[in-house]
Structure formats: structure tokens, C-alpha cells
Design an enzyme around this catalytic site. Structure first.
Site, PDB file in Angstrom:
ATOM      1  N   ARG A 128       0.820  -1.193   0.145  1.00 12.41           N
ATOM      2  CA  ARG A 128      -0.050  -0.012   0.119  1.00 12.41           C
ATOM      3  C   ARG A 128       0.930   1.162  -0.036  1.00 12.41           C
ATOM      4  NH1 ARG A 128      -1.868  -3.640   4.040  1.00 12.41           N
ATOM      5  NH2 ARG A 128      -3.850  -4.489   3.603  1.00 12.41           N
ATOM      6  N   LYS A 152      -1.181  -2.451   8.001  1.00 14.04           N
ATOM      7  CA  LYS A 152      -2.192  -1.873   8.857  1.00 14.04           C
ATOM      8  C   LYS A 152      -2.469  -2.797  10.438  1.00 14.04           C
ATOM      9  CE  LYS A 152      -5.475  -0.442   5.482  1.00 14.04           C
ATOM     10  NZ  LYS A 152      -6.812  -0.794   4.727  1.00 14.04           N
ATOM     11  N   HIS A 171      -3.052   2.057  -5.839  1.00 17.68           N
ATOM     12  CA  HIS A 171      -3.801   0.653  -5.515  1.00 17.68           C
ATOM     13  C   HIS A 171      -3.922   0.168  -6.955  1.00 17.68           C
ATOM     14  CE1 HIS A 171      -4.725   0.336  -1.378  1.00 17.68           C
ATOM     15  NE2 HIS A 171      -5.539  -0.654  -1.737  1.00 17.68           N
ATOM     16  N   ARG A 190      -0.997  -2.083  -6.882  1.00 14.02           N
ATOM     17  CA  ARG A 190      -1.276  -3.342  -6.108  1.00 14.02           C
ATOM     18  C   ARG A 190      -2.039  -4.069  -6.763  1.00 14.02           C
ATOM     19  NH1 ARG A 190      -1.221  -4.462  -0.538  1.00 14.02           N
ATOM     20  NH2 ARG A 190      -3.397  -4.960   0.306  1.00 14.02           N
ATOM     21  N   HIS A 223      -3.422  -9.003   3.481  1.00 12.04           N
ATOM     22  CA  HIS A 223      -4.807  -9.056   3.798  1.00 12.04           C
ATOM     23  C   HIS A 223      -5.229  -9.661   5.072  1.00 12.04           C
ATOM     24  CE1 HIS A 223      -5.726  -8.268  -0.647  1.00 12.04           C
ATOM     25  NE2 HIS A 223      -5.713  -7.235  -0.116  1.00 12.04           N
ATOM     26  N   TYR A 248      -9.583 -11.226  -6.683  1.00 10.09           N
ATOM     27  CA  TYR A 248      -8.499 -11.457  -7.838  1.00 10.09           C
ATOM     28  C   TYR A 248      -8.887 -12.473  -8.835  1.00 10.09           C
ATOM     29  CZ  TYR A 248      -6.536  -7.353  -5.763  1.00 10.09           C
ATOM     30  OH  TYR A 248      -6.339  -6.119  -5.050  1.00 10.09           O
TER      31      TYR A 248
END
Length: 300
Positions: free
Chosen positions: A150, A174, A246, A249, A272, A281
Site C-alpha cells: 500500500r 495496517k 492501488h 497493487r 490482507h 482477484y
């Protein structure tokens, strides 16, 4: 309006920065959306956050749709206000969360936007590498695509996080979850060139603060700065439209899955929390395969 209203926003922003570790870009979105609700409160004569009731949230929702905002924008604002009130409830600054029962409009399912490999080649070719800025841009682009990280994670990378002997980078993700992500030879060469021949020039006489990517003044590169760099690269290339971090990404994940990577590995590399975030995806790659089939099979 009650002075505590603005004070509550300041406390919430501190919470997002310190406890949630959100990027500055995300925090700016929260501020914008919450201030928009404060304006609505003024129009409705609501002087305190505790005075807002469920009926008011329904009026607010109607006003958002009247502004012809997309469903995604409306959903984001409602989600933002729900999180804000959840925080206020935790801090005992309000007695109820009026947004807890507001249903977020269903979003139209959209596949992630990604670059085809030929398009990425044009983008990489647009990077000139005779200057320190050019070397930085090439290293930045190569690393974003090589790792799928990110933009907020990219800004946090320190020199000590890069291991050129193992071709890995430590990513601070995150919710304060760290992970090691490998990168390939193209990114390795670009990063080595930047660290050796570009970064010292950008740093100049400034004290080294340890960040890998620097702006032209020698300070740490921000997420907004990265977005501007990518948009300028698009303008230099033969590609049309806008680029966002993104999209690189998404390209990373799509190309990994298209070339046979298993979903669990891609989930780990991307950081994730849930496999469902990575699962999208598989739909992208299936759609891509279908388009190729329909374009090239003689009896399609």
C-alpha cells in the site's frame, strides 16, 4: 454549535493516528466526511452530537443521495460516521450511536482496475534515470509493483527495513502487523542505483532521518507525493487516464494469480487480514481469461 463537537473530532483523529495507525490520506477523508456532517447538523439546528437521532441520519442519507453522490461515496460517509459515533460511545461522549441501524447501500460489484503487462512496460520506460529524482521514481515504481504494498506502507519504509542481500523489505502494515515481502531483480537494481546514486543527492546536507524515499527537499516522501509522481509518469508515457497506487497493487495481485500463485501466498504478501479480500482477484483473472478466449478462439 457546541464547542465539544470540534473537540470530539480532534480526539477521534488522535485515535485514528495513534491506535489505528491510519495513513494521513485516510485520515483526511475521515475529517472531510465528518466536517460535512457537522455542516448538516448546523443546517438542521443540531447543536450537539448527542442530540442526533436515527431520524436525523435518515435525512442525512437522503441529502447525500440528493447530491448525486455515487453509492460508494455514500457508503463511505455512512461507514465513517458509524465509526465516529462508535468511538464517541466508547469514550462515553454520547449515549447512543444513531448510525448503528443505518443500512449502507449495496455497492455495485466492480472488478479491481489493473494494468496489463504491456501497459506497465510503457510506464517503466517513461522513467528517466539520469537524475536523482528519476532514479527515485524508478525505484518507487519498481518496488510498488514488485511487492504490491500500500502507498501508506511505502511511505513508512526506512533504510534499515531494506535487506538487499536477501531482496526483502520489512513492511509495517495496517493494525501494526509487520510482514516481510520479497522483491525481484528489477526492483533490486533500481533500489540499489537509487540508494547509491540518487538518495545522497536528494538528502544533500540535511540530517538523515532514515526514510528510504525522499522528496526533492530531502524530507520523507508522503502518500500525496507518491500519487503526484505516478500521475506525472502517466503523462510522460503513452498511456491515457489516471493512475493510483492501488492500481499497481491490483496489478501485482492479478499478475501473481494469473501466473499460478496460490491465494494464501498472495494474501500473505498483500497483508490482507481476510482471504475474501484476496479472492476478488480470482474473478479478475477469470474475466481476463474469458476476454482472451472470446477475442481469439475462432468459434467463440
Amino acid at each position: 454549535m457546541d464547542a465539544n463537537v470540534n473537540n470530539s473530532l480532534n480526539l477521534f483523529i488522535e485515535y485514528l493516528q495513534i491506535e489505528k495507525n491510519y495513513s494521513q490520506y485516510t485520515i483526511e477523508h475521515y475529517q472531510h466526511d465528518i466536517r460535512g456532517f457537522f455542516l448538516f447538523m448546523s443546517e438542521q439546528g443540531l447543536t450537539s452530537l448527542d442530540a442526533v437521532e436515527y431520524a436525523d441520519t435518515r435525512i442525512y442519507l437522503t441529502k447525500l443521495f440528493d447530491q448525486q453522490l455515487s453509492r460508494k461515496s455514500v457508503a463511505r460517509r455512512i461507514s465513517c460516521m458509524r465509526s465516529f459515533y462508535k468511538f464517541l460511545l466508547r469514550e462515553k461522549m454520547v449515549g447512543d450511536n444513531p448510525f448503528s441501524l443505518v443500512s449502507i447501500p449495496k455497492l455495485e460489484k466492480r472488478l479491481p482496475d489493473f494494468f496489463y503487462e504491456e501497459e506497465l512496460s510503457q510506464l517503466f520506460n517513461a522513467c528517466e534515470t539520469d537524475t536523482a529524482i528519476g532514479k527515485r521514481n524508478k525505484a518507487l515504481l519498481e518496488l510498488l509493483y514488485a511487492t504490491g504494498i500500500r502507498v501508506g506502507e511505502c511511505c513508512k519504509i526506512q533504510m534499515k527495513d531494506i535487506d538487499l542481500s536477501l531482496s526483502t523489505v520489512l513492511i509495517h502494515g495496517k493494525r501494526k502487523k509487520d510482514r516481510y515481502v520479497p522483491f525481484g531483480s528489477f526492483a533490486q537494481d533500481a533500489i540499489e542505483d537509487y540508494i547509491k546514486n540518487g538518495r545522497p543527492e536528494l538528502l544533500k546536507t540535511k540530517e538523515d532521518h532514515g526514510h528510504l524515499f525522499l522528496n526533492f527537499r530531502g524530507g520523507p516522501l508522503t502518500d500525496r507525493g507518491i500519487r503526484e509522481i505516478l500521475n506525472k509518469l502517466i503523462e510522460k508515457s503513452a498511456l491515457t487516464g489516471k493512475i493510483h497506487p492501488h492500481k499497481l497493487r491490483h496489478s501485482f495481485a492479478t499478475h501473481m494469480m494469473s501466473n499460478g500463485a496460490d491465494m494464501r501466498t498472495v494474501q500473505e504478501l498483500m497483508g490482507h487480514a481476510f482471504l475474501s479480500s484476496t479472492q476478488v482477484y480470482t474473478h479478475v483473472t477469470k474475466e481476463h481469461l474469458r476476454n482472451i478466449y472470446m477475442s481469439h478462439h475462432p468459434r467463440a
